[in-house]
Motif scaffolding. Structure first.
Motif, PDB file in Angstrom:
ATOM      1  N   ASP A 166       6.638   2.743  10.488  1.00 28.76           N
ATOM      2  CA  ASP A 166       5.875   3.701   9.685  1.00 28.76           C
ATOM      3  C   ASP A 166       4.933   3.052   8.666  1.00 28.76           C
ATOM      4  O   ASP A 166       4.548   3.701   7.695  1.00 28.76           O
ATOM      5  CB  ASP A 166       6.844   4.634   8.924  1.00 28.76           C
ATOM      6  CG  ASP A 166       7.697   5.466   9.864  1.00 28.76           C
ATOM      7  OD1 ASP A 166       7.195   5.836  10.936  1.00 28.76           O
ATOM      8  OD2 ASP A 166       8.863   5.719   9.526  1.00 28.76           O
ATOM      9  N   THR A 169       1.881   2.499   7.293  1.00 32.62           N
ATOM     10  CA  THR A 169       0.489   2.935   7.249  1.00 32.62           C
ATOM     11  C   THR A 169      -0.122   2.418   5.948  1.00 32.62           C
ATOM     12  O   THR A 169       0.591   1.897   5.080  1.00 32.62           O
ATOM     13  CB  THR A 169       0.414   4.475   7.257  1.00 32.62           C
ATOM     14  OG1 THR A 169       1.104   4.951   6.081  1.00 32.62           O
ATOM     15  CG2 THR A 169       1.056   5.065   8.501  1.00 32.62           C
ATOM     16  N   VAL A 170      -1.407   2.577   5.789  1.00 30.00           N
ATOM     17  CA  VAL A 170      -2.068   2.183   4.538  1.00 30.00           C
ATOM     18  C   VAL A 170      -1.485   2.986   3.376  1.00 30.00           C
ATOM     19  O   VAL A 170      -1.245   2.453   2.290  1.00 30.00           O
ATOM     20  CB  VAL A 170      -3.601   2.355   4.646  1.00 30.00           C
ATOM     21  CG1 VAL A 170      -4.268   2.162   3.298  1.00 30.00           C
ATOM     22  CG2 VAL A 170      -4.176   1.390   5.677  1.00 30.00           C
ATOM     23  N   SER A 171      -1.217   4.239   3.607  1.00 27.56           N
ATOM     24  CA  SER A 171      -0.633   5.089   2.572  1.00 27.56           C
ATOM     25  C   SER A 171       0.765   4.588   2.177  1.00 27.56           C
ATOM     26  O   SER A 171       1.087   4.512   0.996  1.00 27.56           O
ATOM     27  CB  SER A 171      -0.603   6.516   3.095  1.00 27.56           C
ATOM     28  OG  SER A 171       0.462   7.243   2.622  1.00 27.56           O
ATOM     29  N   ALA A 172       1.591   4.226   3.156  1.00 24.68           N
ATOM     30  CA  ALA A 172       2.933   3.705   2.863  1.00 24.68           C
ATOM     31  C   ALA A 172       2.835   2.354   2.152  1.00 24.68           C
ATOM     32  O   ALA A 172       3.635   2.056   1.261  1.00 24.68           O
ATOM     33  CB  ALA A 172       3.735   3.573   4.152  1.00 24.68           C
ATOM     34  N   TYR A 173       1.873   1.547   2.529  1.00 23.23           N
ATOM     35  CA  TYR A 173       1.623   0.244   1.907  1.00 23.23           C
ATOM     36  C   TYR A 173       1.431   0.427   0.395  1.00 23.23           C
ATOM     37  O   TYR A 173       2.085  -0.233  -0.408  1.00 23.23           O
ATOM     38  CB  TYR A 173       0.375  -0.340   2.573  1.00 23.23           C
ATOM     39  CG  TYR A 173      -0.176  -1.630   2.033  1.00 23.23           C
ATOM     40  CD1 TYR A 173       0.234  -2.850   2.557  1.00 23.23           C
ATOM     41  CD2 TYR A 173      -1.163  -1.648   1.047  1.00 23.23           C
ATOM     42  CE1 TYR A 173      -0.308  -4.044   2.114  1.00 23.23           C
ATOM     43  CE2 TYR A 173      -1.712  -2.834   0.593  1.00 23.23           C
ATOM     44  CZ  TYR A 173      -1.286  -4.031   1.129  1.00 23.23           C
ATOM     45  OH  TYR A 173      -1.835  -5.209   0.688  1.00 23.23           O
ATOM     46  N   PHE A 174       0.552   1.349   0.025  1.00 26.31           N
ATOM     47  CA  PHE A 174       0.312   1.598  -1.398  1.00 26.31           C
ATOM     48  C   PHE A 174       1.527   2.234  -2.068  1.00 26.31           C
ATOM     49  O   PHE A 174       1.826   1.946  -3.228  1.00 26.31           O
ATOM     50  CB  PHE A 174      -0.930   2.466  -1.597  1.00 26.31           C
ATOM     51  CG  PHE A 174      -2.210   1.699  -1.434  1.00 26.31           C
ATOM     52  CD1 PHE A 174      -2.592   0.733  -2.367  1.00 26.31           C
ATOM     53  CD2 PHE A 174      -3.032   1.920  -0.345  1.00 26.31           C
ATOM     54  CE1 PHE A 174      -3.765   0.012  -2.215  1.00 26.31           C
ATOM     55  CE2 PHE A 174      -4.213   1.204  -0.182  1.00 26.31           C
ATOM     56  CZ  PHE A 174      -4.583   0.250  -1.122  1.00 26.31           C
ATOM     57  N   LYS A 175       2.240   3.077  -1.351  1.00 30.86           N
ATOM     58  CA  LYS A 175       3.431   3.727  -1.906  1.00 30.86           C
ATOM     59  C   LYS A 175       4.482   2.680  -2.283  1.00 30.86           C
ATOM     60  O   LYS A 175       5.043   2.722  -3.386  1.00 30.86           O
ATOM     61  CB  LYS A 175       4.011   4.704  -0.883  1.00 30.86           C
ATOM     62  CG  LYS A 175       5.312   5.351  -1.294  1.00 30.86           C
ATOM     63  CD  LYS A 175       5.775   6.309  -0.224  1.00 30.86           C
ATOM     64  CE  LYS A 175       7.253   6.229  -0.048  1.00 30.86           C
ATOM     65  NZ  LYS A 175       7.732   7.044   1.070  1.00 30.86           N
ATOM     66  N   TYR A 176       4.755   1.703  -1.401  1.00 24.47           N
ATOM     67  CA  TYR A 176       5.762   0.681  -1.693  1.00 24.47           C
ATOM     68  C   TYR A 176       5.333  -0.195  -2.871  1.00 24.47           C
ATOM     69  O   TYR A 176       6.155  -0.554  -3.704  1.00 24.47           O
ATOM     70  CB  TYR A 176       6.045  -0.185  -0.464  1.00 24.47           C
ATOM     71  CG  TYR A 176       6.626   0.596   0.695  1.00 24.47           C
ATOM     72  CD1 TYR A 176       7.614   1.556   0.498  1.00 24.47           C
ATOM     73  CD2 TYR A 176       6.182   0.384   1.989  1.00 24.47           C
ATOM     74  CE1 TYR A 176       8.141   2.275   1.559  1.00 24.47           C
ATOM     75  CE2 TYR A 176       6.707   1.094   3.055  1.00 24.47           C
ATOM     76  CZ  TYR A 176       7.679   2.042   2.838  1.00 24.47           C
ATOM     77  OH  TYR A 176       8.203   2.750   3.886  1.00 24.47           O
TER      78      TYR A 176
END
Length: 183
Positions: free
Chosen positions: A158, A160-167
């Motif tokens: 999972d 994604t670029v969005s998850a990358y920034f979330k972590y």
């Protein structure tokens, strides 16, 4: 796209953070006499690389997984570095070189055979190791190799670029403890 973000943010962090890095190097020199800690870790496709961090333990401390380390070996300045996660800043160099990503599974020691096998079985070893990731924000450390490998694999599916920034955002906010010294 993620590799581009890694390069951009690691270079930006190294350039803008240079005064902080120099200050921490100087304080670290007075704290331990050797402010940087370099250690062989297992990278993408099981290639070894040298991870660089600020030293948080006394010089000469046994090279073991963090959860097996002696809490008494951590210096007062080292506790500050760990609490603020500033000990991780030199890894931006590893990210810039392509050995690591900002987000990925934490690179393990070459002696952590069970974790390496669990990660290999789940395809995690094909990922670039990271400074932070899903396991770190969930507080899962290397003392539970199966759970860690499963969590790393879940993140890999999972990422994604969005998850990358979330972590990254959750890590900056102090979510999770990641690898911690028990004691």
């Amino acid at each position: 796209m993620i590799r581009f973000l890694d390069c951009f943010f690691s270079l930006l962090g190294l350039v803008l953070g240079a005064p902080v890095l120099v200050l921490l190097l100087i304080i670290g020199f007075f704290d331990t006499g050797s402010p940087l800690f370099c250690q062989q870790r297992v990278g993408r496709n099981q290639r070894p690389f040298t991870l660089v961090k600020f030293r948080t333990m006394r010089k000469g401390t046994a090279s073991v997984a963090t959860h097996l380390a002696n809490v008494g070996d951590i210096t007062a300045f080292g506790r500050f570095l760990r609490r603020t996660k500033l000990d991780e800043l030199p890894q931006l160099w590893n990210v810039l070189k392509g050995e690591m990503s900002l987000v990925g599974p934490r690179p393990c020691l070459t002696s952590q055979h069970e974790l390496i096998a669990e990660r290999e079985a789940r395809g995690v070893m094909q990922m670039r190791p990271g400074i932070t990731g899903l396991a770190q924000v969930k507080g899962i450390d290397m003392s539970t190799p199966v759970l860690l490998a499963e969590t790393d694999a879940e993140m890999g599916v999972d990422l994604t670029v969005s998850a990358y920034f979330k972590y990254i955002f959750l890590t900056v906010l102090g979510k999770g403890a990641g690898d911690r010294v028990v004691g």
